[in-house]
Enzyme design. Sequence first.
Site, PDB file in Angstrom:
ATOM      1  N   MET A  22      15.187 -17.274 -11.250  1.00  0.00           N
ATOM      2  CA  MET A  22      14.519 -15.862 -11.370  1.00  0.00           C
ATOM      3  C   MET A  22      12.985 -16.155 -11.278  1.00  0.00           C
ATOM      4  O   MET A  22      12.295 -14.985 -11.582  1.00  0.00           O
ATOM      5  CB  MET A  22      14.923 -14.779 -12.087  1.00  0.00           C
ATOM      6  CG  MET A  22      16.324 -14.255 -11.938  1.00  0.00           C
ATOM      7  SD  MET A  22      16.925 -12.908 -12.446  1.00  0.00           S
ATOM      8  CE  MET A  22      16.698 -12.936 -14.046  1.00  0.00           C
ATOM      9  N   ALA A  24       9.370 -17.879 -12.878  1.00  0.00           N
ATOM     10  CA  ALA A  24       8.653 -18.028 -14.247  1.00  0.00           C
ATOM     11  C   ALA A  24       9.315 -19.342 -14.796  1.00  0.00           C
ATOM     12  O   ALA A  24       9.903 -19.517 -15.831  1.00  0.00           O
ATOM     13  CB  ALA A  24       8.977 -17.063 -15.034  1.00  0.00           C
ATOM     14  N   LEU A  25       9.074 -20.246 -14.038  1.00  0.00           N
ATOM     15  CA  LEU A  25       9.838 -21.773 -14.203  1.00  0.00           C
ATOM     16  C   LEU A  25       9.611 -22.474 -15.617  1.00  0.00           C
ATOM     17  O   LEU A  25       8.307 -22.340 -15.738  1.00  0.00           O
ATOM     18  CB  LEU A  25       9.564 -22.529 -13.271  1.00  0.00           C
ATOM     19  CG  LEU A  25      10.313 -22.052 -11.917  1.00  0.00           C
ATOM     20  CD1 LEU A  25      10.141 -22.988 -10.626  1.00  0.00           C
ATOM     21  CD2 LEU A  25      11.651 -21.677 -11.823  1.00  0.00           C
ATOM     22  N   HIS A  29      14.552 -24.980 -16.426  1.00  0.00           N
ATOM     23  CA  HIS A  29      14.751 -24.943 -14.844  1.00  0.00           C
ATOM     24  C   HIS A  29      14.389 -26.528 -14.303  1.00  0.00           C
ATOM     25  O   HIS A  29      14.880 -26.972 -13.514  1.00  0.00           O
ATOM     26  CB  HIS A  29      13.877 -23.966 -14.170  1.00  0.00           C
ATOM     27  CG  HIS A  29      14.067 -22.394 -14.505  1.00  0.00           C
ATOM     28  ND1 HIS A  29      12.920 -21.951 -15.284  1.00  0.00           N
ATOM     29  CD2 HIS A  29      14.942 -21.872 -14.470  1.00  0.00           C
ATOM     30  CE1 HIS A  29      13.610 -20.613 -15.452  1.00  0.00           C
ATOM     31  NE2 HIS A  29      14.553 -20.494 -14.921  1.00  0.00           N
ATOM     32  N   GLN A  56      21.437  -7.008 -10.991  1.00  0.00           N
ATOM     33  CA  GLN A  56      21.713  -7.569 -12.150  1.00  0.00           C
ATOM     34  C   GLN A  56      20.991  -6.991 -13.505  1.00  0.00           C
ATOM     35  O   GLN A  56      21.533  -7.304 -14.527  1.00  0.00           O
ATOM     36  CB  GLN A  56      21.995  -9.057 -12.175  1.00  0.00           C
ATOM     37  CG  GLN A  56      20.448  -9.833 -12.440  1.00  0.00           C
ATOM     38  CD  GLN A  56      20.511 -11.245 -12.120  1.00  0.00           C
ATOM     39  OE1 GLN A  56      20.907 -11.879 -11.092  1.00  0.00           O
ATOM     40  NE2 GLN A  56      20.450 -11.964 -13.128  1.00  0.00           N
ATOM     41  N   SER A 182      13.589 -19.739 -22.208  1.00  0.00           N
ATOM     42  CA  SER A 182      14.000 -18.804 -21.764  1.00  0.00           C
ATOM     43  C   SER A 182      12.733 -18.030 -20.894  1.00  0.00           C
ATOM     44  O   SER A 182      11.709 -18.047 -21.712  1.00  0.00           O
ATOM     45  CB  SER A 182      14.632 -17.605 -22.298  1.00  0.00           C
ATOM     46  OG  SER A 182      14.948 -16.253 -21.679  1.00  0.00           O
ATOM     47  N   SER A 183      12.601 -17.653 -19.847  1.00  0.00           N
ATOM     48  CA  SER A 183      11.622 -17.022 -19.415  1.00  0.00           C
ATOM     49  C   SER A 183      11.388 -15.703 -20.159  1.00  0.00           C
ATOM     50  O   SER A 183      10.146 -15.235 -20.065  1.00  0.00           O
ATOM     51  CB  SER A 183      11.853 -16.448 -18.021  1.00  0.00           C
ATOM     52  OG  SER A 183      12.329 -17.556 -17.218  1.00  0.00           O
ATOM     53  N   ARG A 184      12.303 -15.074 -20.759  1.00  0.00           N
ATOM     54  CA  ARG A 184      12.142 -13.996 -21.785  1.00  0.00           C
ATOM     55  C   ARG A 184      11.447 -14.351 -22.880  1.00  0.00           C
ATOM     56  O   ARG A 184      10.946 -13.477 -23.650  1.00  0.00           O
ATOM     57  CB  ARG A 184      13.195 -13.273 -21.842  1.00  0.00           C
ATOM     58  CG  ARG A 184      13.894 -12.357 -20.629  1.00  0.00           C
ATOM     59  CD  ARG A 184      14.954 -11.424 -21.018  1.00  0.00           C
ATOM     60  NE  ARG A 184      15.281 -10.712 -20.047  1.00  0.00           N
ATOM     61  CZ  ARG A 184      16.293 -11.056 -19.050  1.00  0.00           C
ATOM     62  NH1 ARG A 184      17.201 -12.006 -19.228  1.00  0.00           N
ATOM     63  NH2 ARG A 184      16.494 -10.071 -18.008  1.00  0.00           N
TER      64      ARG A 184
HETATM   65  P1  AMP Z   1      16.941 -17.641 -14.719  1.00  0.00           P
HETATM   66  O1  AMP Z   1      15.620 -17.887 -13.837  1.00  0.00           O
HETATM   67  O2  AMP Z   1      16.782 -17.443 -15.988  1.00  0.00           O
HETATM   68  O3  AMP Z   1      17.805 -16.528 -13.991  1.00  0.00           O
HETATM   69  O4  AMP Z   1      17.750 -19.024 -14.770  1.00  0.00           O
HETATM   70  C1  AMP Z   1      17.920 -19.756 -13.476  1.00  0.00           C
HETATM   71  C2  AMP Z   1      18.790 -20.849 -14.053  1.00  0.00           C
HETATM   72  O5  AMP Z   1      18.230 -21.937 -15.041  1.00  0.00           O
HETATM   73  C3  AMP Z   1      20.052 -20.587 -14.423  1.00  0.00           C
HETATM   74  O6  AMP Z   1      21.353 -21.351 -13.950  1.00  0.00           O
HETATM   75  C4  AMP Z   1      20.093 -20.748 -16.093  1.00  0.00           C
HETATM   76  O7  AMP Z   1      21.308 -20.889 -16.855  1.00  0.00           O
HETATM   77  C5  AMP Z   1      19.126 -21.879 -16.010  1.00  0.00           C
HETATM   78  N1  AMP Z   1      18.352 -21.809 -17.217  1.00  0.00           N
HETATM   79  C6  AMP Z   1      17.585 -20.988 -18.017  1.00  0.00           C
HETATM   80  N2  AMP Z   1      17.227 -21.483 -18.911  1.00  0.00           N
HETATM   81  C7  AMP Z   1      17.778 -22.635 -19.343  1.00  0.00           C
HETATM   82  C8  AMP Z   1      17.492 -23.681 -20.387  1.00  0.00           C
HETATM   83  N3  AMP Z   1      16.793 -23.369 -21.403  1.00  0.00           N
HETATM   84  N4  AMP Z   1      18.313 -24.628 -20.364  1.00  0.00           N
HETATM   85  C9  AMP Z   1      18.865 -24.976 -19.448  1.00  0.00           C
HETATM   86  N5  AMP Z   1      19.237 -24.183 -18.202  1.00  0.00           N
HETATM   87  C10 AMP Z   1      18.505 -22.950 -18.353  1.00  0.00           C
END
Ligand code: AMP
Length: 278
Positions: A22, A24-25, A29, A56, A182-184
């Site tokens: 989503m 905000a890498l 990521h 979602q 986490s992006s959050r």
């Molecule tokens: P998101 O952009 O948060 O939807 O995450 C995209 C992908 O990155 C998903 O498969 C997440 O599980 C993975 N992801 C997010 N945060 C992490 C993290 N800290 N470590 C490993 N994978 C992550």
Amino acid sequence: MKIIHDEPLRPAHSKRAFVPTMGALHDGHRALIQQARHLVGTEGEVVVSIFVNPTQFGAGEDFDAYPRDLQGDIDFCAREGVDCIYAPSVDGIYGQRAPGRITIDPGPLGDMWEGSNRPGHFAGVLTVVAILLHKVQPDIAVFGEKDYQQLVLIRRMCRELSFGVQIVGVPTVRDHDGLALSSRNVYLDDAERAIAQAIPQAIQASLAQASRGEQAAVVAAQTVLRDAGLTPDYLVVCDEDLGPAPTEGSARLLVAVPVGRTRLIDNCALRIGGDDDN
Ligand code: AMP
């Protein structure tokens, strides 16, 4: 590096690995992108999608506030040697919204834990992942263990519905103090960020007690969270496939904790039982 919005991706001429995000890498990521590259090699192709999927998010959740930085993400992917960014629009994914749109039903596991706190979340996730996989047509798709329930449900969807794509999970990448990236996390103020350290600490406490059994593992984590003033939405031990916890053997601790107005999730692999002192 190619940047594609709603135009179709060209068919792969070599092995294609896909990393749905989503945006905000961050370094989590990055680990997925690096694993994708490792799996297809320099001859292969790494595609990263950036799509904040409205279906979602529940009503009152953070869809509008979710961090978005397409230019930053493009620069990030260029530095990582990504071959193609796929950043579709909502219409490009869902087309004209018809009433009664077809969705993927995650089954009963989709109603538990994250699903019970976020009704409809996993139907939204599985449906968008199905659409993205069909549009991108990868050989391999890479997901984070950070979202463990999501990873298991995506694996099952692809296996049970014969998607013909290999799903690869990547261990959670953590900040220096153990908090899962986490992006959050950008929502947390300094005080909340400090309190959030209790989540990885709770996981460590649980790991230390796991040999004494599931209950001991849960209580250890609960105690650390309670002492930090945190109340989890759920804190459970299950088996690796999200079934009931084993009395002995491989298991997974899953936890979700609101910190201020931010909801954080985390998990870890546990080995339950086997304590000779018992
Ligand atoms: P998101 O952009 O948060 O939807 O995450 C995209 C992908 O990155 C998903 O498969 C997440 O599980 C993975 N992801 C997010 N945060 C992490 C993290 N800290 N470590 C490993 N994978 C992550």
